[in-house]
Write a protein that holds these residues in place. Sequence first.
Motif, short mmCIF file in Angstrom:
data_model
loop_
_atom_site.label_atom_id
_atom_site.label_comp_id
_atom_site.label_asym_id
_atom_site.label_seq_id
_atom_site.Cartn_x
_atom_site.Cartn_y
_atom_site.Cartn_z
N GLN A 158 -19.62 -5.13 -1.58
CA GLN A 158 -19.36 -3.72 -1.86
C GLN A 158 -20.58 -2.85 -1.54
OE1 GLN A 158 -17.08 -3.04 -5.59
NE2 GLN A 158 -16.77 -5.27 -5.61
N ASP A 159 -21.71 -3.47 -1.27
CA ASP A 159 -22.86 -2.72 -0.78
C ASP A 159 -22.74 -2.38 0.69
OD1 ASP A 159 -23.01 -5.52 -0.26
OD2 ASP A 159 -25.15 -5.34 0.20
N LEU A 160 -21.83 -3.06 1.40
CA LEU A 160 -21.65 -2.85 2.83
C LEU A 160 -20.39 -2.05 3.15
CD1 LEU A 160 -22.54 -6.41 4.20
CD2 LEU A 160 -24.06 -4.42 4.00
N PHE A 161 -19.32 -2.29 2.40
CA PHE A 161 -18.02 -1.67 2.69
C PHE A 161 -17.58 -0.79 1.52
CE2 PHE A 161 -18.10 -5.78 4.92
CZ PHE A 161 -17.93 -5.33 6.23
N GLY A 162 -17.24 0.45 1.84
CA GLY A 162 -16.75 1.35 0.81
C GLY A 162 -15.25 1.29 0.64
N ALA A 163 -14.55 0.68 1.63
CA ALA A 163 -13.10 0.58 1.57
C ALA A 163 -12.67 -0.74 2.18
CB ALA A 163 -12.43 1.74 2.31
N GLY A 164 -11.65 -1.33 1.58
CA GLY A 164 -11.12 -2.60 2.08
C GLY A 164 -9.61 -2.55 2.12
N GLY A 165 -9.03 -3.30 3.06
CA GLY A 165 -7.58 -3.28 3.19
C GLY A 165 -7.01 -4.62 3.57
N SER A 166 -5.69 -4.70 3.50
CA SER A 166 -4.97 -5.92 3.86
C SER A 166 -3.59 -5.55 4.35
CB SER A 166 -4.86 -6.85 2.66
OG SER A 166 -3.99 -7.94 2.93
N LYS A 209 -15.66 -2.78 -9.84
CA LYS A 209 -16.33 -2.01 -10.89
C LYS A 209 -16.24 -0.51 -10.61
CE LYS A 209 -17.91 -5.91 -12.63
NZ LYS A 209 -17.33 -6.46 -13.87
N ASN A 210 -15.85 0.25 -11.59
CA ASN A 210 -15.95 1.71 -11.56
C ASN A 210 -15.24 2.36 -10.37
OD1 ASN A 210 -17.69 1.56 -13.83
ND2 ASN A 210 -19.42 1.13 -12.48
N SER A 211 -14.16 1.75 -9.92
CA SER A 211 -13.37 2.32 -8.82
C SER A 211 -14.20 2.59 -7.57
CB SER A 211 -12.69 3.63 -9.28
OG SER A 211 -11.91 3.43 -10.43
N SER A 212 -15.26 1.82 -7.39
CA SER A 212 -16.16 2.10 -6.28
C SER A 212 -15.60 1.67 -4.93
CB SER A 212 -17.51 1.40 -6.51
OG SER A 212 -17.33 0.00 -6.62
N LEU A 213 -14.75 0.63 -4.92
CA LEU A 213 -14.17 0.15 -3.67
C LEU A 213 -12.76 0.70 -3.52
CD1 LEU A 213 -14.53 -1.77 -1.20
CD2 LEU A 213 -13.45 -3.55 -2.60
N LYS A 214 -12.52 1.42 -2.44
CA LYS A 214 -11.19 1.98 -2.18
C LYS A 214 -10.33 0.93 -1.50
CE LYS A 214 -12.83 5.74 -3.85
NZ LYS A 214 -12.55 6.05 -5.27
N PRO A 242 -7.38 2.05 -9.33
CA PRO A 242 -6.69 2.86 -8.32
C PRO A 242 -6.65 2.15 -6.97
CG PRO A 242 -8.87 3.75 -8.78
CD PRO A 242 -8.63 2.69 -9.81
N HIS A 243 -5.48 2.18 -6.34
CA HIS A 243 -5.33 1.56 -5.03
C HIS A 243 -4.07 2.12 -4.39
CE1 HIS A 243 -2.83 -0.79 -7.76
NE2 HIS A 243 -2.15 -1.24 -6.71
N ASP A 244 -3.98 1.96 -3.08
CA ASP A 244 -2.80 2.40 -2.34
C ASP A 244 -2.01 1.15 -1.97
OD1 ASP A 244 -2.07 5.22 -0.86
OD2 ASP A 244 -1.24 3.49 0.20
N TYR A 245 -0.78 1.05 -2.45
CA TYR A 245 0.05 -0.12 -2.19
C TYR A 245 1.39 0.31 -1.61
CZ TYR A 245 3.04 -4.18 -2.95
OH TYR A 245 3.92 -5.22 -2.79
N THR A 246 1.79 -0.37 -0.53
CA THR A 246 3.07 -0.05 0.10
C THR A 246 3.80 -1.33 0.44
OG1 THR A 246 2.15 1.94 1.14
CG2 THR A 246 4.20 1.11 2.04
N GLU A 247 5.08 -1.36 0.13
CA GLU A 247 5.96 -2.40 0.65
C GLU A 247 7.09 -1.71 1.39
OE1 GLU A 247 8.70 -3.50 -3.15
OE2 GLU A 247 6.62 -4.22 -3.26
N ARG A 248 7.39 -2.23 2.55
CA ARG A 248 8.42 -1.60 3.40
C ARG A 248 9.18 -2.70 4.13
NH1 ARG A 248 3.62 -0.86 6.43
NH2 ARG A 248 3.11 1.08 5.40
N THR A 273 -13.77 11.13 5.19
CA THR A 273 -13.98 12.57 5.20
C THR A 273 -14.01 13.20 3.81
OG1 THR A 273 -11.60 12.92 5.52
CG2 THR A 273 -12.99 12.84 7.49
N ARG A 274 -13.37 12.54 2.84
CA ARG A 274 -13.31 13.13 1.50
C ARG A 274 -14.14 12.34 0.48
NH1 ARG A 274 -6.88 14.68 0.75
NH2 ARG A 274 -6.69 15.99 2.61
N GLY A 275 -13.86 11.06 0.39
CA GLY A 275 -14.53 10.29 -0.64
C GLY A 275 -15.79 9.60 -0.20
N GLY A 276 -16.02 9.54 1.11
CA GLY A 276 -17.13 8.78 1.61
C GLY A 276 -18.25 9.63 2.18
N ILE A 277 -18.15 9.95 3.46
CA ILE A 277 -19.22 10.62 4.17
C ILE A 277 -19.55 11.96 3.55
CG2 ILE A 277 -19.91 11.59 6.39
CD1 ILE A 277 -18.10 9.50 7.70
#
Length: 281
Positions: A158-166, A209-214, A242-248, A273-277
């Motif tokens: 989490q020191d390298l990546f601010g967001a992760g996905g799958s 921890k603390n919603s730091s990883l999106k 908090p997370h974004d989850y989609t099933e389709r 653009t909003r939560g990061g940079i």
Amino acid sequence: MKSKIQKRAFLLTIVLFSTGLIFASRVDTVRVESKAMHKTIKNIVVVPDGYQSTKTYPSVYLLHGAGGNFKDWVTNAPGIKELSDLYKVIIVCPDGGVTSWYYDSPVDSTYKYETFVTKELLGYVDAHYATIKDKSARAITGLSMGGHGGLYLSLRHQDLFGAGGSMSGGVDIRPFPNNWDIAKRLGTLQSQPENWEKNTIVNMLDLLKNSSLKLIIDCGVNDFFYDVNSNLHKKLLEMKYPHDYTERPGVHNWPYWKNSVKYQFLFFNEFFTRGGISKMK
């Protein structure tokens, strides 16, 4: 009901096809030495149209699945080049080995793909391309084995990546003890159960921890990984993380992932653009 991310991605598709925009991203094949594995590994780096070394850009690491290689994304989902242009983002497609699962294997010292991606390749990209060298401008995701890798590496770094996905990720490996060479990377489930328990995504959520990883996670409802993804979503809800989850509708194939990656890049762009940079300025 469609989520905001889904609606925006749908509108994005209409814009791309209705305006006839011409994209001119550059695709580089780069060879990176892995001292950890004593070999040179090919990777792809996509830079957006108008790329200038005097500017800096966010980066997204895009991981392939089991049986694949570094060329999979640009070959099977060439639309990622358009996403690079649209969002002005550098895309990095590592070669993660046929079935590395992006682990530093505890039972096979020749497999150190966690070290390769997070140290050797990331260091090379930041040294040779005009990246923003901060987790607020760096994300990682992937499909199937790469979906596991996207979450595994972002959770552990989490020191390298601010967001992760799958996308259609193998987010719980334990129901699949005989598949995709996982036993070759961790030992068998019977002989090395502790390796399986501590190296599967659903058991790593205490690292959050603390919603730091999106986080953004999605899976097709007819995918063989659907149940483990749905369960991961439920655990995150229980944690109130908090997370974004989609099933389709969809199965474990490229038509699904070519569609899915558009939503993920929109999510990452909003993070940048909003939560990061923006927080860096």
